[in-house]
Design an enzyme around this catalytic site. Structure first.
Site, PDB file in Angstrom:
ATOM      1  CD  GLU A  97      53.886  27.833  37.115  1.00  0.00           C
ATOM      2  OE1 GLU A  97      53.100  26.885  37.048  1.00  0.00           O
ATOM      3  OE2 GLU A  97      54.109  28.472  38.161  1.00  0.00           O
ATOM      4  CE1 TYR A 142      47.672  30.144  41.097  1.00  0.00           C
ATOM      5  CE2 TYR A 142      47.028  29.686  43.355  1.00  0.00           C
ATOM      6  CZ  TYR A 142      47.823  29.429  42.255  1.00  0.00           C
ATOM      7  OH  TYR A 142      48.782  28.450  42.330  1.00  0.00           O
TER       8      TYR A 142
END
Length: 620
Positions: free
Chosen positions: A7, A305
């Site tokens: 990403e 995360y």
């Protein structure tokens, strides 16, 4: 050749290093049978109205509602994106297989799926799913790649969300802008932002319409301890004075002393919302700033995360916790090891495994935010603050419960002549064994003790003596303005402000917005000049107040209804709700909204207040 797509460039280069793809082609890395490339977040987006038909380019009420028969995607019109996509498309067209290395969440899935669709991918696709960016986690993830089809429900939920936001946001924004706005000054209306604005406006109106009412509290001081009358507040001064006269000059008698022992568990680990709330309370950080810092700590491999909505860990994390603790033990800032003394008491024995921390049933895609065990280096002050919160919360989770004793002392003053008795009560809390509180010892020492945490003198049932009664006039107070911390909590629980952890967890299913998007929603309200900041307070501008006053459709501004939509999106992810049904319901709802607004014959117009007031120091 296996093509991996991440990403962000930084994440792509990290993955390339682990895979041995060391040859740099600027827009991708190559080597060892791999080509690793990347997006810059969203390269693609849903098509805009004019992409479906030229008639929809002009903002006109006659075009509404705009409901495409089939939604499509387009590449964003930026040179850097076109250049990067050309590389991605070329690599994917020639690939034997692809590994989707996007962020492991709904948005990450959507970003990469759209890119692959645009690139017309036909080869097999695997999914990398990791919760931290450490080398070990990346290697482990590549050893356990899954077929992308397993994440189809996640993609469908993300796609339904995007389509829903398009249908409601674009139609409602055009509708209200044309009907009630001025040319060149659009009125932004959205599925999540409008109910969030309504929360702030409604609270503000409550405060403005609040009429303080006086009340009187009867208390007395006996042995330097203040006892309060148990019958509560008096609504008239005369009533309070009568009670005061009843007890003046008569001895105070202790009628009962109750001691009760209790325990207090460590605070739950952080999810994104609770981390944002804590950072706003302690440091004044905005929700967006906290998310950006947490993302930075994740990409630097120091924490896991961040875009998560669970406060639990899965059982498979437990064996890795001693290694994480060891990394924290070695952590040093400016030559000092802040966690070594806290971890030492946990050494030499197995770490506690509590169901309040480890629970597979409470973890789906990701677990709570914790340190990875990689000792952090070169942190900014803000990063160090956020890391410290995450680290201490993790360490405290393995400490024993705090043990305390609560003492409640009941007393009375009897007036035999008048045949009346007034009862009194005081409570105090004594910490017997600090347990997990030791991790926050300095912080707790700096805080003022609340009334129920004071330590009381020793009282004996039946003792009596003189006392000094007081009758104090007070006033009822309005609810407080929202801060970012309390607004996040309200968004999480669909408008209900809840501090109880268990109740909060139950209401999370119906919260408005996702943990990862709430910060952006608040920032959007600032940018649209619908709200401003005064110190920590969030205050609605005249434009924001007027817009909510104008919207009569509960569908657009009700937190509970928006919360129900969010629940449906989660159910799509869990395959218990049909995505097509969600979109069809929204199509019906937007058609109703358009018809309702078009039937309004008033000629009201809203002026955008850009907040340029001379003495507004707190404006953002």
């Amino acid at each position: 050749m296996i093509v991996c797509i991440a990403e962000k460039p930084s994440v792509g280069r990290d993955i390339a290093r682990i895979l041995g793809a060391t040859h740099d082609h600027r827009t991708y890395m190559e080597g060892n049978g791999y080509q690793v490339t990347w997006t810059f977040g969203h390269l693609c987006e849903l098509k805009m109205p004019e992409d479906y038909t030229p008639m929809w380019k002009r903002w006109a009420l006659s075009s509404l509602p705009m409901i495409p028969s089939r939604f499509g995607i387009r590449l964003k019109d930026e040179q850097s994106i076109r250049t990067q996509f050309a590389t991605i498309e070329r690599l994917m067209q020639a690939a034997d297989s692809i590994v989707n290395c996007g962020d492991a969440g709904q948005e990450g899935e959507l970003i990469q799926r759209w890119v692959m669709q645009k690139a017309k991918v036909t080869c097999p696709v695997k999914r990398l799913w990791i919760s931290s960016m450490t080398d070990e986690a990346i290697r482990e993830g590549f050893a356990k790649l899954k077929d992308q089809s397993e994440y189809q429900p996640l993609y469908m939920a993300g796609l339904s969300r995007a389509v829903g936001d398009w249908l409601l946001g674009i139609n409602a924004t055009r509708l209200y802008s044309i009907k009630y706005g001025y040319p060149g000054k659009p009125l932004s209306v959205g599925r999540v932002q409008t109910p969030t604005l309504a929360l702030i406006v409604n609270r503000q109106k409550e405060i403005e319409n609040f009429k303080p009412e006086p009340y009187w509290v009867l208390a007395t001081v006996y042995r330097e301890t203040q006892f309060t009358a148990t019958q509560g507040k008096f609504t008239s001064k005369e009533e309070g004075e009568k009670a005061f006269e009843t007890i003046a000059g008569h001895p105070f008698v202790v009628t009962d002393v109750q001691k009760k022992k209790g325990t207090e568990s460590p605070k739950p680990l952080f999810d994104l919302t609770s981390l944002q709330v804590e950072c706003n309370k302690k440091f004044g950080y905005s929700a967006e700033m906290t998310l950006n810092i947490a993302q930075s700590l994740y990409e630097k491999k120091f924490t896991t995360y961040p875009r998560v909505d669970t406060q639990f860990l899965s059982d498979d994390i437990y064996p890795k916790c001693p290694q994480t603790m060891n990394g924290l033990y070695k952590t040093a800032f400016s030559g000092k090891a802040p966690y070594a003394d806290l971890i030492r008491p946990l050494g030499g024995k197995d770490l506690k495994k509590s169901k309040k921390v480890f629970d597979n049933s409470k973890v789906t895609d990701h677990h709570a935010i914790i340190p990875t065990g990689v000792p952090p280096t070169s942190l900014s002050d803000a990063e160090q603050h956020v890391f410290d919160l995450i680290a201490r919360r993790f360490i405290a989770a393995f400490y024993p419960d705090c043990k305390f004793s609560t003492t409640t002392v009941l007393g009375k003053v009897e007036n035999a002549e008048k045949g009346k008795t007034v009862d009194f009560k005081v409570s105090g809390k004594e910490i017997l064994e600090p347990g997990w509180r030791a991790v926050y010892e300095k912080e707790i020492a700096l805080q003022e003790k609340s009334d129920d945490e004071r330590t009381l003198p020793t009282f004996v049932k039946g003792e009596s003596g003189p006392h000094e009664p007081t009758l104090t006039e007070k006033q009822t107070t309005p609810p407080p303005y929202y801060t970012e911390a309390t607004l996040l909590r309200a968004m999480e629980t669909a408008g209900k402000f809840v501090e109880d952890e268990e109740l909060r967890a139950a209401l999370k299913e119906n919260g408005i917005g996702r943990p990862s998007t709430r910060a952006a929603i608040i920032e959007t309200l600032f940018k649209r000049h619908y709200i401003r900041k005064e110190r920590k307070r969030l205050v609605a501008t005249p434009t924001g107040i007027e817009l909510i006053g104008l919207i009569k459709e509960e569908l657009l501004k009700s937190c509970e209804l928006t919360g129900i939509w969010e629940k449906k999106l989660r159910d799509i992810e869990h395959q218990t709700y049909d995505p097509q049904q969600f979109v069809n319901e929204l199509k019906e709802q937007i058609t109703q909204i358009v018809n309702q607004v078009l039937s309004d014959n008033s000629n009201r117009r809203i002026v955008i207040d850009e907040g340029k007031k001379p003495n507004n120091k707190g404006k953002k």
